[in-house]
Every structure is written in C-alpha cells, then in structure tokens.
Design an enzyme around this catalytic site. Structure first.
Site, mmCIF file in Angstrom:
data_model
loop_
_atom_site.group_PDB
_atom_site.id
_atom_site.type_symbol
_atom_site.label_atom_id
_atom_site.label_comp_id
_atom_site.label_asym_id
_atom_site.label_seq_id
_atom_site.Cartn_x
_atom_site.Cartn_y
_atom_site.Cartn_z
ATOM 1 N N SER A 143 0.778 -1.238 -0.095
ATOM 2 C CA SER A 143 0.111 0.010 0.071
ATOM 3 C C SER A 143 0.873 1.406 -0.073
ATOM 4 C CB SER A 143 -0.816 -0.128 1.314
ATOM 5 O OG SER A 143 -1.347 1.103 1.667
ATOM 6 N N TYR A 156 -2.193 -0.779 10.486
ATOM 7 C CA TYR A 156 -2.180 -1.008 9.079
ATOM 8 C C TYR A 156 -0.985 -0.494 8.153
ATOM 9 C CZ TYR A 156 -3.987 -1.192 4.300
ATOM 10 O OH TYR A 156 -3.953 -1.527 2.827
HETATM 11 N N1 NAP Z 1 -8.807 -0.354 -1.012
HETATM 12 C C1 NAP Z 1 -7.613 0.419 -0.518
HETATM 13 O O1 NAP Z 1 -7.735 1.505 -0.609
HETATM 14 C C2 NAP Z 1 -6.439 -0.341 -0.586
HETATM 15 C C3 NAP Z 1 -4.979 0.785 -0.828
HETATM 16 C C4 NAP Z 1 -3.909 -0.015 -0.517
HETATM 17 C C5 NAP Z 1 -3.887 -1.389 -0.568
HETATM 18 N N2 NAP Z 1 -4.800 -1.978 -0.247
HETATM 19 C C6 NAP Z 1 -4.617 -3.616 -0.402
HETATM 20 O O2 NAP Z 1 -5.087 -4.244 -1.280
HETATM 21 C C7 NAP Z 1 -5.733 -5.391 -0.892
HETATM 22 C C8 NAP Z 1 -6.910 -5.844 -1.526
HETATM 23 O O3 NAP Z 1 -7.980 -4.850 -0.858
HETATM 24 P P1 NAP Z 1 -9.259 -4.463 -1.427
HETATM 25 O O4 NAP Z 1 -9.176 -2.925 -1.613
HETATM 26 O O5 NAP Z 1 -9.462 -5.346 -2.768
HETATM 27 O O6 NAP Z 1 -10.098 -4.886 -0.267
HETATM 28 P P2 NAP Z 1 -11.375 -5.601 -0.134
HETATM 29 O O7 NAP Z 1 -12.601 -5.416 -1.283
HETATM 30 O O8 NAP Z 1 -11.971 -5.519 1.029
HETATM 31 O O9 NAP Z 1 -10.947 -7.124 -0.138
HETATM 32 C C9 NAP Z 1 -10.188 -8.104 0.768
HETATM 33 C C10 NAP Z 1 -10.087 -9.269 0.305
HETATM 34 O O10 NAP Z 1 -9.420 -9.925 1.298
HETATM 35 C C11 NAP Z 1 -10.185 -11.296 1.932
HETATM 36 N N3 NAP Z 1 -9.982 -11.430 3.108
HETATM 37 C C12 NAP Z 1 -9.750 -10.727 4.288
HETATM 38 N N4 NAP Z 1 -9.793 -11.421 5.449
HETATM 39 C C13 NAP Z 1 -9.460 -12.624 5.079
HETATM 40 C C14 NAP Z 1 -9.195 -13.729 5.490
HETATM 41 N N5 NAP Z 1 -9.025 -13.723 6.899
HETATM 42 N N6 NAP Z 1 -9.124 -14.802 4.965
HETATM 43 C C15 NAP Z 1 -9.027 -15.007 3.801
HETATM 44 N N7 NAP Z 1 -9.326 -13.821 2.745
HETATM 45 C C16 NAP Z 1 -9.448 -12.503 3.397
HETATM 46 C C17 NAP Z 1 -11.559 -10.839 1.552
HETATM 47 O O11 NAP Z 1 -12.101 -11.945 1.228
HETATM 48 P P3 NAP Z 1 -13.422 -12.514 2.531
HETATM 49 O O12 NAP Z 1 -14.045 -11.691 3.137
HETATM 50 O O13 NAP Z 1 -14.504 -13.288 1.599
HETATM 51 O O14 NAP Z 1 -12.586 -13.525 3.297
HETATM 52 C C18 NAP Z 1 -11.375 -9.971 0.234
HETATM 53 O O15 NAP Z 1 -11.399 -11.124 -0.867
HETATM 54 C C19 NAP Z 1 -5.416 -5.589 0.552
HETATM 55 O O16 NAP Z 1 -4.334 -6.260 0.944
HETATM 56 C C20 NAP Z 1 -5.409 -4.293 1.139
HETATM 57 O O17 NAP Z 1 -4.843 -3.871 2.211
HETATM 58 C C21 NAP Z 1 -6.203 -1.563 -0.434
#
Ligand code: NAP
Length: 262
Positions: A143, A156
């Site tokens: 991130s 985080y």
């Molecule tokens: N959105 C942002 O602004 C942003 C910015 C920078 C980096 N990121 C990073 O990008 C990545 C993807 O995030 P996103 O934005 O796509 O978020 P998201 O839509 O909330 O997706 C998160 C994913 O992680 C899975 N997950 C969470 N806890 C889990 C567990 N205990 N076991 C297995 N799977 C789990 C969820 O699946 P289930 O709930 O079905 O398990 C979901 O598929 C993350 O690492 C996040 O930190 C996000």
C-alpha cells in the site's frame, strides 16, 4: 521425460472474493488464457462461486479458506502437494485494516490485521515457492501507506511497511532463479475495504480514490516488466517521492496534520 510439461500451469490469487483480488482474477483470465486454472482463495465461498460463473471459459479452483487460521496453510500446502502445479503467478491480495488511534483499537482487530496482511502473505508465499519456476511472478499487495507512518492508521501502515520490506528482500533472493517479485503500493482504491474495516474515508483521501481495475491493470503490466514497485497515479508517485526525501518523523507529523482532526 519432461515433468514440467506435464504440470498444470496456474495462477493463485488470495482475496479473490472482492475488490482488487477479484479484478486480478478477471484480468488474469483475460490476459493469460494459456493458464489451465486460477486458484482463488477467500472466506466467502458464495462470492468465489459467483466469480466462477462469471468466467465460464476459465477453470477456477475454489479454496474457501480463512487466512487468519493456521490450519488454512496446511490445507493449501496439501492441495498443492496433491496436484503439483506450476505456479506462474501468485497474487497475495487478501488484506484488511481498521482506522483509529492505537488506544482505540480492539486487540483482536490488531491481531487479525497482522495475521492476514503479514503472516498469511508470508506463509502463502513460502508454501508456493517450490511450485514457482523461472519466469514466474509474485505480486504482493502492499500500500502507499507503506511509505510513511500513518497516525490514525498505524497498525495497517506498519503491516504494509512489513509487506514492502519482505517483498523487496524476497525479490533479491529470487532474482537469480528468474522469479520476479512486485510490490503494489496504491493510495485509496474504490473497494469494500473501507466498509469492511469501518473506515470513514477522510475528504482528503476521498480526493485520490482510484479505480480498482486500473490499479490492477497497472500492477500486472509492471509485474510483466519485472518492476519492483507498482505505484498507480500521479498523486501516489508524488507521495512516494516526498516520503523518500522527508525524514520519517517529519512524514509522520505531516500525516498527523493531514489525517487526524486534532
Ligand atoms: N482499497 C484500498 O484503498 C487499498 C489501498 C492500498 C492497498 N490495499 C490492499 O489491497 C488488498 C486488497 O484490498 P481491497 O481494497 O481489494 O479490499 P476488499 O475489497 O475488502 O478485499 C479484501 C479481500 O481480502 C479477503 N480477506 C480478508 N480477510 C481474510 C481472511 N481472514 N481470510 C481470507 N481472505 C480474507 C476478503 O475475502 P473474504 O472476506 O471473502 O474472506 C477479500 O477478498 C489488501 O491487501 C489491502 O490492504 C487496499
């Protein structure tokens, strides 16, 4: 006999049930039709089933695993050992975060964040290593918050600094074997991430919300070019530049002024 040719070629994506993980699966299916299967991991099986229905041309192998549970690593290792595929692409996208000052955080929430963002990412990577071959790629979702400490989002940001450090070191370890590691460092992206973590997006961050499809397209392209980092958008590139120049203490103070109310 060439055993490699007998092995099925796969991509493995964690966090595939929503947001960027889901976008990765869709774009990998479109860009890499030569893969025999895409293995998708998340807790919500029904979401994975829906994704599979939406991609009738692609064979998805659904692994409904909770990556905060140690037993899930054994289950993944067992499945890989049974099938012995060649992992052409590993994407670790599962992750979560909760905002708020450290004293207001639920200790279980802190553990969960570190378990999924750091421990699971490293464990899944380690479990997959024997199945990678020359030319395989690893994409780790870090991130932009990995670049500087973030008051109000400290746990985080620290977890993502851990991912970035791990990815950079792993890249050097795997480089001689022809395996490339790319850390993806986006700013805020329009996904379920904020709702899941109960995060109220500040008006400042809202200004920079990126489209998940574009962030993922960029990440796949940067990984294909063998880049160490994938940073989407001019604002994040400037942020990275600034945090590279400013001492970390000054960057943290600036973060307090921009991100915290008091
Ligand atoms: N959105 C942002 O602004 C942003 C910015 C920078 C980096 N990121 C990073 O990008 C990545 C993807 O995030 P996103 O934005 O796509 O978020 P998201 O839509 O909330 O997706 C998160 C994913 O992680 C899975 N997950 C969470 N806890 C889990 C567990 N205990 N076991 C297995 N799977 C789990 C969820 O699946 P289930 O709930 O079905 O398990 C979901 O598929 C993350 O690492 C996040 O930190 C996000």
């Amino acid at each position: 006999m060439d055993h490699k040719r007998d092995r099925i070629q796969i991509a493995l994506v964690t966090g595939a049930s929503s947001g960027m993980g889901r976008c990765f699966v869709r774009q990998i299916a479109e860009q890499q039709p030569f893969l025999h299967e895409i293995w998708v991991i998340a807790r919500r099986r029904e979401r994975l089933e829906k994704l599979s229905e939406e991609l009738p041309e692609t064979k998805l192998r659904l692994l409904a695993l909770d990556l905060s549970e140690k037993a899930s690593f054994a289950a993944l290792a067992e499945r890989l050992a049974q099938i012995r595929p060649c992992v052409r692409l590993l994407v670790n996208a599962a992750g979560l975060g909760h905002s708020g000052s450290v004293k207001d955080q639920d200790p279980d929430g802190i553990s969960d964040t570190l378990d999924v963002n750091c421990r699971a990412l490293m464990a899944v990577t380690r479990i997959c290593l024997p199945y990678l071959e020359r030319g395989s790629q690893i994409i780790q979702l870090a991130s932009g918050s990995a670049f500087a400490p973030q008051p109000g989002f400290a746990v985080y940001a620290a977890s993502k600094a851990c991912v970035l450090s791990f990815s950079r070191a792993l890249r050097e370890e795997l480089c001689p074997e022809g395996v490339c590691v790319t850390a993806v460092c986006p700013g805020p992206v329009r996904t379920e991430f904020f709702r899941t973590g109960g995060i109220a997006l500040s008006p400042f961050k809202r200004l920079f919300l990126a489209d998940p499809d574009k962030v993922v397209r960029r990440a796949l392209s940067d990984a294909a070019k063998g880049r160490a980092l994938s940073v989407y958008g001019m604002s994040m590139k400037l942020f990275r530049l600034m945090t590279g120049i400013l001492p970390q203490g000054a960057a943290a103070r600036l973060g307090r002024m921009l991100l915290l109310k008091k």
